[in-house]
Write a protein that holds these residues in place. Sequence first.
Motif, mmCIF file in Angstrom:
data_model
loop_
_atom_site.group_PDB
_atom_site.id
_atom_site.type_symbol
_atom_site.label_atom_id
_atom_site.label_comp_id
_atom_site.label_asym_id
_atom_site.label_seq_id
_atom_site.Cartn_x
_atom_site.Cartn_y
_atom_site.Cartn_z
ATOM 1 N N VAL A 35 -4.667 -3.023 10.230
ATOM 2 C CA VAL A 35 -3.818 -3.576 9.170
ATOM 3 C C VAL A 35 -4.601 -3.663 7.860
ATOM 4 C CG1 VAL A 35 -4.165 -6.077 9.425
ATOM 5 C CG2 VAL A 35 -1.959 -5.201 8.796
ATOM 6 N N LEU A 36 -5.885 -3.899 7.929
ATOM 7 C CA LEU A 36 -6.693 -3.908 6.706
ATOM 8 C C LEU A 36 -6.728 -2.510 6.102
ATOM 9 C CD1 LEU A 36 -9.658 -6.279 7.648
ATOM 10 C CD2 LEU A 36 -7.727 -6.740 6.123
ATOM 11 N N GLY A 37 -6.819 -1.502 6.971
ATOM 12 C CA GLY A 37 -6.758 -0.125 6.490
ATOM 13 C C GLY A 37 -5.450 0.149 5.777
ATOM 14 N N ILE A 38 -4.347 -0.281 6.390
ATOM 15 C CA ILE A 38 -3.023 -0.047 5.788
ATOM 16 C C ILE A 38 -2.925 -0.752 4.437
ATOM 17 C CG2 ILE A 38 -0.575 -0.547 6.063
ATOM 18 C CD1 ILE A 38 -1.015 -0.128 9.096
ATOM 19 N N LEU A 39 -3.414 -1.997 4.375
ATOM 20 C CA LEU A 39 -3.351 -2.766 3.126
ATOM 21 C C LEU A 39 -4.196 -2.099 2.046
ATOM 22 C CD1 LEU A 39 -3.541 -6.472 4.327
ATOM 23 C CD2 LEU A 39 -1.630 -5.334 3.216
ATOM 24 N N ALA A 40 -5.334 -1.524 2.466
ATOM 25 C CA ALA A 40 -6.248 -0.934 1.487
ATOM 26 C C ALA A 40 -5.707 0.371 0.926
ATOM 27 C CB ALA A 40 -7.610 -0.708 2.130
ATOM 28 N N LEU A 41 -4.794 1.029 1.636
ATOM 29 C CA LEU A 41 -4.392 2.371 1.248
ATOM 30 C C LEU A 41 -3.370 2.421 0.122
ATOM 31 C CD1 LEU A 41 -4.419 4.123 4.700
ATOM 32 C CD2 LEU A 41 -5.711 4.810 2.703
ATOM 33 N N ALA A 75 2.830 -10.079 12.006
ATOM 34 C CA ALA A 75 2.510 -9.684 10.625
ATOM 35 C C ALA A 75 1.934 -8.276 10.587
ATOM 36 C CB ALA A 75 1.539 -10.692 10.009
ATOM 37 N N THR A 76 1.078 -7.966 11.562
ATOM 38 C CA THR A 76 0.487 -6.625 11.627
ATOM 39 C C THR A 76 1.567 -5.556 11.770
ATOM 40 O OG1 THR A 76 -1.461 -7.543 12.705
ATOM 41 C CG2 THR A 76 -1.129 -5.175 12.912
ATOM 42 N N LEU A 77 2.499 -5.800 12.692
ATOM 43 C CA LEU A 77 3.532 -4.798 12.937
ATOM 44 C C LEU A 77 4.467 -4.653 11.737
ATOM 45 C CD1 LEU A 77 4.340 -5.555 16.679
ATOM 46 C CD2 LEU A 77 3.097 -3.608 15.752
ATOM 47 N N VAL A 78 4.752 -5.769 11.049
ATOM 48 C CA VAL A 78 5.619 -5.682 9.868
ATOM 49 C C VAL A 78 4.915 -4.893 8.772
ATOM 50 C CG1 VAL A 78 6.845 -6.966 8.099
ATOM 51 C CG2 VAL A 78 6.736 -7.859 10.401
ATOM 52 N N LEU A 79 3.625 -5.166 8.555
ATOM 53 C CA LEU A 79 2.879 -4.414 7.541
ATOM 54 C C LEU A 79 2.784 -2.943 7.937
ATOM 55 C CD1 LEU A 79 0.137 -6.996 6.616
ATOM 56 C CD2 LEU A 79 1.893 -6.086 5.109
ATOM 57 N N ALA A 80 2.691 -2.689 9.239
ATOM 58 C CA ALA A 80 2.692 -1.305 9.711
ATOM 59 C C ALA A 80 3.993 -0.620 9.305
ATOM 60 C CB ALA A 80 2.533 -1.267 11.225
ATOM 61 N N GLY A 121 1.984 -0.513 3.668
ATOM 62 C CA GLY A 121 1.069 -0.824 2.575
ATOM 63 C C GLY A 121 1.242 -2.250 2.108
ATOM 64 N N ARG A 122 0.609 -2.573 0.971
ATOM 65 C CA ARG A 122 0.729 -3.932 0.432
ATOM 66 C C ARG A 122 2.166 -4.212 0.048
ATOM 67 N NH1 ARG A 122 -3.620 -2.283 -2.335
ATOM 68 N NH2 ARG A 122 -2.365 -1.830 -4.167
ATOM 69 N N PRO A 123 2.725 -5.356 0.487
ATOM 70 C CA PRO A 123 4.083 -5.693 0.065
ATOM 71 C C PRO A 123 4.132 -5.928 -1.439
ATOM 72 C CG PRO A 123 3.105 -7.476 1.349
ATOM 73 C CD PRO A 123 2.133 -6.349 1.377
ATOM 74 N N GLN A 124 5.202 -5.450 -2.058
ATOM 75 C CA GLN A 124 5.343 -5.608 -3.503
ATOM 76 C C GLN A 124 6.219 -6.808 -3.817
ATOM 77 O OE1 GLN A 124 3.766 -3.173 -5.780
ATOM 78 N NE2 GLN A 124 2.770 -3.240 -3.793
ATOM 79 N N PRO A 125 5.807 -7.638 -4.786
ATOM 80 C CA PRO A 125 6.658 -8.769 -5.171
ATOM 81 C C PRO A 125 7.970 -8.267 -5.760
ATOM 82 C CG PRO A 125 4.823 -8.510 -6.691
ATOM 83 C CD PRO A 125 4.563 -7.581 -5.556
ATOM 84 N N ALA A 126 9.029 -9.043 -5.547
ATOM 85 C CA ALA A 126 10.355 -8.599 -5.966
ATOM 86 C C ALA A 126 10.487 -8.581 -7.485
ATOM 87 C CB ALA A 126 11.418 -9.502 -5.368
ATOM 88 N N ALA A 127 9.779 -9.501 -8.153
ATOM 89 C CA ALA A 127 9.986 -9.662 -9.593
ATOM 90 C C ALA A 127 9.531 -8.429 -10.354
ATOM 91 C CB ALA A 127 9.226 -10.881 -10.074
ATOM 92 N N GLY A 128 10.271 -8.085 -11.418
ATOM 93 C CA GLY A 128 9.813 -7.088 -12.371
ATOM 94 C C GLY A 128 10.025 -5.649 -11.934
ATOM 95 N N LEU A 129 10.646 -5.431 -10.789
ATOM 96 C CA LEU A 129 10.848 -4.052 -10.374
ATOM 97 C C LEU A 129 12.314 -3.680 -10.491
ATOM 98 C CD1 LEU A 129 8.413 -3.612 -7.392
ATOM 99 C CD2 LEU A 129 8.677 -2.039 -9.296
ATOM 100 N N LEU A 161 0.076 7.215 9.390
ATOM 101 C CA LEU A 161 1.143 7.494 8.432
ATOM 102 C C LEU A 161 0.756 7.019 7.038
ATOM 103 C CD1 LEU A 161 4.293 6.617 10.551
ATOM 104 C CD2 LEU A 161 3.643 8.861 9.698
ATOM 105 N N ALA A 162 0.102 5.842 6.957
ATOM 106 C CA ALA A 162 -0.324 5.330 5.654
ATOM 107 C C ALA A 162 -1.371 6.250 5.040
ATOM 108 C CB ALA A 162 -0.864 3.913 5.803
ATOM 109 N N LEU A 163 -2.285 6.742 5.869
ATOM 110 C CA LEU A 163 -3.305 7.681 5.385
ATOM 111 C C LEU A 163 -2.659 8.963 4.864
ATOM 112 C CD1 LEU A 163 -6.141 7.428 8.042
ATOM 113 C CD2 LEU A 163 -6.454 7.277 5.586
#
Lengths: 329, 94, 95, 87
Positions: free
Chosen positions: A176-182, A305-310, A314-322, C82-84
């Motif tokens: 999950v850290l890898g996914i967040l970092a990407l 949380a890991t599976l949801v981020l999977a 990637g990093r979840p984006q805040p709703a505001a401003g998009l 997939l993210a990669l």
Amino acid sequence: MNTTAVHVLDILLIISLLSLAAAALLTSDARRSVILFMAFGLVLAVAWGRLHAPDVALAEAAIGAGLSGALLLAALREQPRRALSGDAKPVRERERERTSIDVTLQLTVTLLCVAVAALLVWALAEAFDRGPQDTLAQAVSETLAASGVSNPVTAILLNFRAYDTLLELAVLLTAVLGILALGPARPGYQAAGPVFDSLVRWLVPVLILTAGYLLWVGAHAPGGAFQAGATLAAAAVVLRLAGHRTAGLPAGQTLHLVIAAGVGMFLLVGLSLLVLGRPFLGYPPAWAGGLILLIESAAMLAIAATLVLAFLGGRPQPAAGLSGEKRQC
Amino acid sequence: MIDAMSSLLIVSGLAFYLAGSIGLLRLPDLYSRLHALTKADNLGLGLLTAGLALHAQDLFVTLKLVLIWLAVLAASAASAHLIAQHARRREKQS
Amino acid sequence: MLTAQWLYAMTGCLIVALGLRTALLHAVLLHRLIGVNVMGAGVFLMLIAVAYRGPGVAPDPVPHALVLTGIVVAVSATALVLALARRLTGEQDNG
Amino acid sequence: MSELLTVSALGLMLSLFLGLLRVVRGPSTGDRMLATQLIGTAGVGLLLLLSLLLKQTALIDVALILALLAAVAAAAFTGQQRETGDD
């Protein structure tokens, strides 16, 4: 259940599994392949039930038949014309590429796979010849009473082989850290409309309740942190599909705390026991049940949380401003 | 008596299931197949769960059976809607 | 040895071979990824079949625990790949 | 009673099998999704029958999870992306 009928059922199940696997792997269309893979997961869940593996069946029902299909479809949806689905190049060029994996290589690899299968068959035949090796299973059933839980699978995961589960949660954390970092998450979904919304409104609370039930029941019946976490994650995926951008995930620091909660609680309990003069993760039998539930609750949140981020990718984006979309509810 | 009732419910549930899947296989286009499928979902599983509920030892199991039926009912309505919408969108595009 | 045990274990072997072939040979990443996942399912099937002890007998819980965690790790690893891949195609598009 | 349950389980397996033919044949992806839906519903019924036949009450919980997630596949398949939404 009479034996002939069971054999017929077994053979039909096996034909279904083999034909779905073959169809999913041999089709050249990516969407078709994903749908066939999802159907494969559904049949697999039934097969786990048939083989008396309800713990595995619960996880397969939530992940194999729900989450992983949704994940693959989301990945495919985002990049329909890019390299992932192989549609990046004109058809003729792709055809050339496909045939350029030359026949000799194809034949060699196919033979290699046949050899692997033959090796596995041989190993299994050897194992079956010796008869069931029940030393581990016996050890489990003898010490089960002192483990703090009466479901043997939970006892193995959280007590007898707690080290393995701790390291496994660390593997999930790394992923999950890898996914967040990407990078940022995939774009979200449009609101699916009133019919799906009215389903979501009661489905999400029921899924959350079911996750809590599976966590609780895991001590003495099939269930536990992994199945509960997967079910909780499914609730979030449903929210996301209905158009909620963050899928119910907490933001910022809290999210980081949640994804580290499983490993953190494991270490906290283990180290506290060391301080109290016991082996690392060697629970006193009287406390074992409570400690296991404590670790499992944290692990459930972390796994969810890991599976949801999977699924987000990637990093979840805040709703505001998009692009000025308003969050519903 | 309860056994006979239950058997009747289970067998009729099975009939709807089979009718649904034969319909899915034989009917000519997506929309009529959608129609056939909802039969299996709504009635087939409904009758089956009713038949099995007669065997349930405790209330909690009965409750779960009812929940299963309701969940599949709602899911089949929602996904039939979504799939039909999707197919219509595709038709308009082409 | 039980017939069911043997049947499902052999099916597992076949599924491993099918998945492995696609994982090695297919030109498209998503197909290869599905190949790896199918291969994993084949391994799980072998393990659960070996754990099976016949009707009315409690199965060996150790392979069950292995497979349970395996399923969760497999889906997380798939998501990481997939993210990669997504990052990779993004970079290619920009550069 | 047990015979009836066994026969019904085989009937449901047949129903699942017919759905499988439609999944493999298509022709459109919508058809395949529909058939996956049928496989799911048949799987739910089959698990409920197996829970009685094999005396595994936990299989009811498996059926419950499958039932609750029955709509996820269709929603993930038809869900339109934000921003681009060019499906």
